[in-house]
Design a protein around this motif. Structure first.
Motif, PDB file in Angstrom:
ATOM      1  N   VAL A  24       0.830  -1.214   0.000  1.00 62.14           N
ATOM      2  CA  VAL A  24       0.000   0.000   0.000  1.00 62.14           C
ATOM      3  C   VAL A  24       0.865   1.264   0.000  1.00 62.14           C
ATOM      4  O   VAL A  24       0.557   2.246  -0.675  1.00 62.14           O
ATOM      5  CB  VAL A  24      -0.961  -0.017   1.208  1.00 62.14           C
ATOM      6  CG1 VAL A  24      -1.732   1.285   1.313  1.00 62.14           C
ATOM      7  CG2 VAL A  24      -1.938  -1.185   1.083  1.00 62.14           C
ATOM      8  N   SER A  46      -5.980   5.087  -1.536  1.00 62.01           N
ATOM      9  CA  SER A  46      -4.596   5.383  -1.919  1.00 62.01           C
ATOM     10  C   SER A  46      -3.617   5.190  -0.758  1.00 62.01           C
ATOM     11  O   SER A  46      -2.406   5.263  -0.966  1.00 62.01           O
ATOM     12  CB  SER A  46      -4.492   6.807  -2.478  1.00 62.01           C
ATOM     13  OG  SER A  46      -4.920   7.748  -1.517  1.00 62.01           O
ATOM     14  N   LYS A  48      -4.013   6.828   2.483  1.00 60.21           N
ATOM     15  CA  LYS A  48      -3.953   7.984   3.384  1.00 60.21           C
ATOM     16  C   LYS A  48      -4.068   7.556   4.850  1.00 60.21           C
ATOM     17  O   LYS A  48      -3.261   7.938   5.691  1.00 60.21           O
ATOM     18  CB  LYS A  48      -5.074   8.989   3.054  1.00 60.21           C
ATOM     19  CG  LYS A  48      -5.057   9.499   1.626  1.00 60.21           C
ATOM     20  CD  LYS A  48      -6.146  10.538   1.369  1.00 60.21           C
ATOM     21  CE  LYS A  48      -7.574  10.042   1.521  1.00 60.21           C
ATOM     22  NZ  LYS A  48      -7.945   8.988   0.530  1.00 60.21           N
ATOM     23  N   THR A  50      -3.698   4.637   6.082  1.00 60.95           N
ATOM     24  CA  THR A  50      -2.595   3.739   6.443  1.00 60.95           C
ATOM     25  C   THR A  50      -1.384   4.558   6.872  1.00 60.95           C
ATOM     26  O   THR A  50      -0.758   4.278   7.903  1.00 60.95           O
ATOM     27  CB  THR A  50      -2.251   2.837   5.234  1.00 60.95           C
ATOM     28  OG1 THR A  50      -3.419   2.091   4.882  1.00 60.95           O
ATOM     29  CG2 THR A  50      -1.114   1.898   5.556  1.00 60.95           C
ATOM     30  N   GLU A 240     -15.692   8.867   1.237  1.00 63.78           N
ATOM     31  CA  GLU A 240     -15.505   7.453   1.540  1.00 63.78           C
ATOM     32  C   GLU A 240     -15.996   7.141   2.937  1.00 63.78           C
ATOM     33  O   GLU A 240     -16.102   8.002   3.783  1.00 63.78           O
ATOM     34  CB  GLU A 240     -14.026   7.111   1.431  1.00 63.78           C
ATOM     35  CG  GLU A 240     -13.187   7.975   2.356  1.00 63.78           C
ATOM     36  CD  GLU A 240     -11.720   7.894   2.004  1.00 63.78           C
ATOM     37  OE1 GLU A 240     -11.131   6.872   2.355  1.00 63.78           O
ATOM     38  OE2 GLU A 240     -11.185   8.827   1.395  1.00 63.78           O
ATOM     39  N   THR A 243     -12.354   3.987   7.022  1.00 58.93           N
ATOM     40  CA  THR A 243     -11.834   2.627   6.932  1.00 58.93           C
ATOM     41  C   THR A 243     -10.793   2.341   8.005  1.00 58.93           C
ATOM     42  O   THR A 243     -10.315   1.232   8.109  1.00 58.93           O
ATOM     43  CB  THR A 243     -11.184   2.377   5.555  1.00 58.93           C
ATOM     44  OG1 THR A 243     -10.275   3.431   5.308  1.00 58.93           O
ATOM     45  CG2 THR A 243     -12.234   2.313   4.468  1.00 58.93           C
ATOM     46  N   ARG A 245      -9.125   1.342  11.324  1.00 59.47           N
ATOM     47  CA  ARG A 245      -9.601   0.426  12.377  1.00 59.47           C
ATOM     48  C   ARG A 245      -8.576   0.323  13.452  1.00 59.47           C
ATOM     49  O   ARG A 245      -7.555   0.953  13.383  1.00 59.47           O
ATOM     50  CB  ARG A 245      -9.963  -0.934  11.784  1.00 59.47           C
ATOM     51  CG  ARG A 245      -8.811  -1.673  11.158  1.00 59.47           C
ATOM     52  CD  ARG A 245      -9.198  -2.419   9.912  1.00 59.47           C
ATOM     53  NE  ARG A 245      -8.883  -1.573   8.765  1.00 59.47           N
ATOM     54  CZ  ARG A 245      -9.370  -1.813   7.568  1.00 59.47           C
ATOM     55  NH1 ARG A 245     -10.181  -2.784   7.357  1.00 59.47           N
ATOM     56  NH2 ARG A 245      -9.016  -1.045   6.568  1.00 59.47           N
TER      57      ARG A 245
HETATM   58  P1  ADP Z   1      -7.478   5.694   2.145  1.00 61.21           P
HETATM   59  O1  ADP Z   1      -7.499   6.152   3.567  1.00 61.21           O
HETATM   60  O2  ADP Z   1      -6.593   6.511   1.256  1.00 61.21           O
HETATM   61  O3  ADP Z   1      -8.838   5.578   1.555  1.00 61.21           O
HETATM   62  P2  ADP Z   1      -6.460   3.244   3.290  1.00 61.21           P
HETATM   63  O4  ADP Z   1      -5.146   3.640   3.817  1.00 61.21           O
HETATM   64  O5  ADP Z   1      -7.568   3.060   4.254  1.00 61.21           O
HETATM   65  O6  ADP Z   1      -6.863   4.228   2.098  1.00 61.21           O
HETATM   66  O7  ADP Z   1      -6.304   1.864   2.519  1.00 61.21           O
HETATM   67  C1  ADP Z   1      -5.340   1.687   1.502  1.00 61.21           C
HETATM   68  C2  ADP Z   1      -5.400   0.252   1.028  1.00 61.21           C
HETATM   69  O8  ADP Z   1      -4.929  -0.604   2.060  1.00 61.21           O
HETATM   70  C3  ADP Z   1      -6.794  -0.216   0.688  1.00 61.21           C
HETATM   71  O9  ADP Z   1      -6.709  -1.046  -0.433  1.00 61.21           O
HETATM   72  C4  ADP Z   1      -7.216  -0.983   1.912  1.00 61.21           C
HETATM   73  O10 ADP Z   1      -8.122  -1.989   1.567  1.00 61.21           O
HETATM   74  C5  ADP Z   1      -5.903  -1.582   2.367  1.00 61.21           C
HETATM   75  N1  ADP Z   1      -5.877  -1.782   3.829  1.00 61.21           N
HETATM   76  C6  ADP Z   1      -5.886  -0.818   4.776  1.00 61.21           C
HETATM   77  N2  ADP Z   1      -5.829  -1.350   6.010  1.00 61.21           N
HETATM   78  C7  ADP Z   1      -5.801  -2.694   5.841  1.00 61.21           C
HETATM   79  C8  ADP Z   1      -5.735  -3.809   6.727  1.00 61.21           C
HETATM   80  N3  ADP Z   1      -5.677  -3.647   8.054  1.00 61.21           N
HETATM   81  N4  ADP Z   1      -5.714  -5.045   6.195  1.00 61.21           N
HETATM   82  C9  ADP Z   1      -5.753  -5.225   4.846  1.00 61.21           C
HETATM   83  N5  ADP Z   1      -5.804  -4.234   3.963  1.00 61.21           N
HETATM   84  C10 ADP Z   1      -5.828  -2.968   4.440  1.00 61.21           C
END
Ligand code: ADP
Ligand code: MG
Length: 245
Positions: A24, A46, A48, A50, A240, A243, A245
């Motif tokens: 990622v 993208s 963010k 993460t 969005e 996401t 957690r």
């Molecule tokens: P944004 O905040 O830019 O929308 P995220 O950082 O939430 O994006 O997620 C980026 C990518 O990483 C996505 O494809 C998401 O599904 C994946 N992802 C994020 N956290 C996890 C996790 N704990 N386990 C698996 N995939 C994850």
């Protein structure tokens, strides 16, 4: 009033993060100066959140080097208040200081919730709950405030009030902030610098050369907004669901 700009609060070099096979974030270099507001924009998915979680210290599964100088506090899109505790107790939760309650009361007054100290979270409006979440971050006197889509769930008018509040809190406290947002206008109005995250890399690092307070109709603001929307591609990000957690 911003803090001296020669001291860094975040020094991140070559940050990478993969989930299983999926990479990622790749090789992210990021420096945040004390007192600087940096917005992080990018399409949904993208990376963010993460990146924010890595910098917040909520995820240690990354590679690369991360130095954070000073204290951090985080606020998310959903205020995450415990419904069985009063607002003031939520704000000072886990704050182990003898003067915690006084600090909580002060922070709540600063965000305009001095009259809701003993209210239950479920009786707050969306904007009030978000302000309580900001107070909970503020009470920790952070050098770095990490905000993940903090205003994304608010209606337009409440969001404008929240922008004004964040700006005044920043003037008062001088924290650095990393503001994740899908709202490019919000980024251009609030940030000193805007990072565009694309394919797990920082594709653009754009300074906002407009003094505060900024007007959304200012030609330079409009031009910059268009430019960043261009980098994000047509339509840019769509709102969005949270996401993190
Ligand atoms: P944004 O905040 O830019 O929308 P995220 O950082 O939430 O994006 O997620 C980026 C990518 O990483 C996505 O494809 C998401 O599904 C994946 N992802 C994020 N956290 C996890 C996790 N704990 N386990 C698996 N995939 C994850
Ligand atoms: Mg996100």
């Amino acid at each position: 009033m911003s803090a001296p700009s020669t001291r860094s609060v975040v020094d991140a070099r070559g940050i990478g993060r993969s989930f299983g096979e999926v990479e990622v974030l790749h090789g992210i270099d990021l420096r945040l100066e004390a007192g600087e507001i940096v917005a992080l924009v990018g399409r949904s998915g993208s990376g963010k959140s993460t990146l924010l979680r890595v910098i917040a210290g909520l995820d240690d599964g990354f590679t690369g080097d991360l130095d954070v100088h000073g204290s951090r506090a985080v606020s998310f899109q959903e205020p995450r208040l415990l419904p069985w505790r009063s607002v003031r107790k939520n704000v000072t939760l886990n704050l182990k200081r003898p003067d915690a309650d006084g600090l909580g009361v002060r922070a709540l007054a600063e965000v305009g919730l001095g009259h809701r100290l003993d209210a239950w979270p479920l009786t707050l409006s969306g904007g009030e709950a978000q302000r309580a979440s900001l107070a909970r971050a503020l009470v920790r006197e952070p050098d770095l405030l990490l905000l993940d889509e903090p205003f994304g769930a608010l209606d337009a008018l409440t969001r404008l009030e929240a922008h004004a509040l964040l700006t005044s809190l920043w003037r008062e406290h001088g924290f650095a902030a990393l503001l994740v947002t899908h709202d490019v206008e919000e980024a251009v109005l609030l940030a000193d610098r805007i990072l565009v995250l694309e394919d797990g890399r920082i594709a653009q690092d754009i300074a906002v050369p407009v003094a505060r307070p900024r007007e959304r109709g200012d030609a330079r603001i409009v031009e910059l907004r268009e430019r960043i929307l261009g980098h994000l591609g047509v339509g840019a990000d769509v709102p969005e669901k949270e996401t993190a957690r």
